[in-house]
Motif scaffolding. Structure first.
Motif, PDB file in Angstrom:
ATOM      1  N   LEU A   1     -13.297  -3.978  11.484  1.00 50.69           N
ATOM      2  CA  LEU A   1     -11.739  -3.363  10.689  1.00 50.69           C
ATOM      3  C   LEU A   1     -11.223  -2.613  11.220  1.00 50.69           C
ATOM      4  N   MET A   2     -10.019  -2.061  10.720  1.00 51.16           N
ATOM      5  CA  MET A   2      -8.368  -2.176  10.349  1.00 51.16           C
ATOM      6  C   MET A   2      -8.341  -0.723  10.800  1.00 51.16           C
TER       7      MET A   2
ATOM      8  N   THR B   1      -2.515  -0.950  -3.697  1.00 47.34           N
ATOM      9  CA  THR B   1      -3.739  -0.123  -4.327  1.00 47.34           C
ATOM     10  C   THR B   1      -2.636   1.665  -3.277  1.00 47.34           C
TER      11      THR B   1
ATOM     12  N   GLU C   1      -7.982   3.990  -2.214  1.00 49.71           N
ATOM     13  CA  GLU C   1      -9.005   4.381  -1.304  1.00 49.71           C
ATOM     14  C   GLU C   1      -8.833   6.018  -0.480  1.00 49.71           C
TER      15      GLU C   1
ATOM     16  N   TRP D   1      -1.924  -1.536  10.610  1.00 49.86           N
ATOM     17  CA  TRP D   1      -1.238  -0.256   9.554  1.00 49.86           C
ATOM     18  C   TRP D   1      -0.794   0.923   9.806  1.00 49.86           C
TER      19      TRP D   1
ATOM     20  N   ALA E   1     -14.196   0.862  -2.408  1.00 50.77           N
ATOM     21  CA  ALA E   1     -13.312   0.812  -1.190  1.00 50.77           C
ATOM     22  C   ALA E   1     -13.239   2.458   0.501  1.00 50.77           C
TER      23      ALA E   1
ATOM     24  N   TRP F   1     -11.363   4.497   3.980  1.00 52.54           N
ATOM     25  CA  TRP F   1     -11.470   5.132   5.208  1.00 52.54           C
ATOM     26  C   TRP F   1     -11.891   5.884   6.129  1.00 52.54           C
TER      27      TRP F   1
ATOM     28  N   ARG G   1       0.523  -1.341   0.001  1.00 50.81           N
ATOM     29  CA  ARG G   1       0.009  -0.019   0.531  1.00 50.81           C
ATOM     30  C   ARG G   1       1.338   1.748  -0.036  1.00 50.81           C
TER      31      ARG G   1
ATOM     32  N   LEU H   1     -12.707   0.052   4.987  1.00 54.03           N
ATOM     33  CA  LEU H   1     -11.953  -0.930   5.824  1.00 54.03           C
ATOM     34  C   LEU H   1     -11.358  -0.790   6.902  1.00 54.03           C
ATOM     35  N   GLY H   2     -11.009   1.113   6.641  1.00 57.66           N
ATOM     36  CA  GLY H   2     -11.267   0.998   8.343  1.00 57.66           C
ATOM     37  C   GLY H   2     -10.677   1.706   9.413  1.00 57.66           C
TER      38      GLY H   2
ATOM     39  N   GLN I   1     -18.091  -1.288   2.730  1.00 56.86           N
ATOM     40  CA  GLN I   1     -16.793  -1.122   1.661  1.00 56.86           C
ATOM     41  C   GLN I   1     -15.906  -0.110   2.755  1.00 56.86           C
TER      42      GLN I   1
END
Length: 357
Positions: free
Chosen positions: A187-188, A76, A98, A207, A117, A119, A56, A153-154, A151
Motif C-alpha cells: 500500500l502507498m 483523482t 478518495e 506521495w 477507493a 486512504w 492528484r 490505497l494506502g 479498495q
C-alpha cells in the motif's frame, strides 16, 4: 468605476512552486493541495493551472472536490477529512474522489456496495484525526473480512512540528508511521506536508502533499517563502487614495496609537481588515510602493490603513501599494501581525477581486 484594490495571482509562479515540490519529493509524486479555495487564490484557476502537471489533488471536503469536477478536471481528488455522511461515499465512487478515513464510523459506511477507493489515516502524534498504530491491525482485518481490503490505497499521517528543524517530533512520528504500516508493504504512504519537503533526509514515500509552498508562503519557522526558493503567487495591491503631511505631535487613526515625532508625509491606502488585511499588523509592518519598502503607521481600519511615505517621496495618489507580493513577502506581514501566511492568504475576502495572470 470600481475600487482598484486587487489580488493578482501569478499562475506561472504557482507552476514553478509545484515543480519545486515535485523535485523535493524525490522519487515520489506530489498531490497538489488546493483546499480553502486554493489557499485563497481561487480553486478553479489553481486547479486549471496545475491540471497538466498534477495527477492528484487534495482538498478538505467534498464540496471542494465537486468544484474541481465542475471545472472539467478529471484527476483523482483526495478528501483529507474523509466523508461527513454515508451518502458522500457514493459520490466519491462515482466521481473518483478518495476519502481519507479516520474513524470507525467512516469505515462502517463502507458496507454500502458503492464504496470508493480510500486512504486510512494513522494518528502518530498530531492527535486530531486517525487511528492509533495499535488499532490498525483490527481495522485492516475488518476490511479484509468485509471484502473492502482491495479498495484501500494506502496510509496517511500528518506532522505536528515539521516546521521546526530543532524538534525531534517529526522523526518520532516517521518511525511510528513506518512501524505501524509495515505489515502492508504493497500500500502507498503519504506523510509529507509542505514543511516536510524542506527537512533534510525526511522520507516522503510515494506521495507528498504540498500546500502552502505551492502559493509561495513559507511552511518553516523563521524562513520566508523566497528564502526557501519559492515564488510569491499572490500580490495584494491597493491604491493610495490621499497623501498629506502629518505635523510633529499629530497622531493618525483610531486610538491615536501613532504620533509623528517630526513632520511626516503619509498616505491612506484603500484596504483594511474588511478586505482581509490583518488588523493586528501595526506600526512598522512593511509594504511597498514603486518597488520601495515603506511601513504602516497606526491602526488598520476596516477599509483603510495609513503608511509612512518618507522612503517613497515621489509616491502620489493613485499609485499602487503592495501589501504583500514580490517586494514584501506575506510571511513578513504575518510575523508582524502575530500570525502565519496561511491565515493571510486564505483570509482575503470576496470584496477583493482575484485577477489571474
Amino acid at each position: 468605476m470600481s475600487r482598484l484594490t486587487v489580488a493578482r495571482i501569478d499562475l506561472e509562479a504557482l507552476k514553478r512552486n509545484y515543480q519545486r515540490a515535485r523535485t523535493l519529493a524525490g522519487p515520489g509524486q506530489a498531490m497538489a493541495v488546493v483546499k480553502a479555495d486554493g489557499y485563497g487564490h481561487g480553486i478553479e484557476a489553481v486547479a486549471g493551472a496545475l491540471a497538466p502537471y498534477a495527477s492528484r489533488f487534495a482538498v478538505a471536503c467534498i464540496e471542494e472536490a465537486v468544484a474541481i469536477r465542475g471545472c472539467g478536471h478529471r484527476q483523482t481528488v483526495a478528501l483529507l477529512q474523509g466523508a461527513h455522511e454515508p451518502g458522500d461515499l457514493a459520490i466519491c465512487q462515482q466521481e473518483g474522489f478518495e476519502p481519507v478515513l479516520h474513524n470507525h464510523q467512516q469505515v462502517s459506511w463502507l458496507a454500502d456496495d458503492r464504496a470508493p477507493a480510500f486512504w486510512i489515516k494513522v494518528n502518530t502524534g498530531m492527535n486530531r484525526l486517525g487511528f492509533r498504530p495499535e488499532e490498525l491491525p483490527a481495522v485492516m482485518a475488518g476490511l479484509e473480512d468485509s471484502g473492502r481490503r482491495p479498495q484501500a490505497l494506502g496510509f496517511v499521517t500528518h506532522f505536528a512540528c515539521a516546521d521546526d528543524l530543532d524538534s525531534d517530533m517529526t522523526g518520532l512520528q516517521t518511525r511510528l508511521f513506518e512501524d505501524a504500516v509495515a505489515p502492508w508493504p504493497a500500500l502507498m504512504r503519504s506523510v509529507g506536508n509542505s514543511a516536510a519537503h524542506f527537512r533534510p533526509e525526511q522520507p516522503l514515500y510515494e506521495w507528498s502533499r504540498p500546500g502552502i509552498m505551492l502559493y509561495g508562503g513559507s511552511p518553516m519557522l523563521d524562513k520566508t517563502g523566497p528564502e526557501l526558493g519559492l515564488s510569491p503567487v499572490m500580490t495584494l495591491q491597493a491604491p493610495l487614495i490621499t497623501t498629506r503631511v502629518v505635523r510633529a505631535g499629530e497622531s493618525v487613526g483610531y486610538g491615536a496609537s501613532w504620533t509623528a515625532e517630526q513632520d511626516t508625509r503619509m498616505g491612506m491606502v484603500a484596504i483594511g481588515y474588511g478586505d482581509g488585511y490583518p488588523r493586528h499588523a501595526g506600526t512598522g509592518t512593511p509594504a511597498a510602493v514603486g518597488g520601495r519598502r515603506i511601513r504602516l503607521i497606526g491602526r488598520v481600519s476596516m477599509d483603510m490603513l495609513a503608511v509612512d511615505l518618507s522612503n517613497a517621496p515621489d509616491a502620489r495618489e493613485g499609485d499602487m501599494v503592495e501589501l504583500w507580493g514580490s517586494t514584501v513577502s506575506v510571511d513578513e506581514v504575518a510575523t508582524c501581525a502575530g500570525t502565519i501566511g496561511y491565515e493571510l492568504l486564505t483570509g482575503v475576502t470576496s470584496r477583493v477581486p482575484r485577477v489571474h495572470e
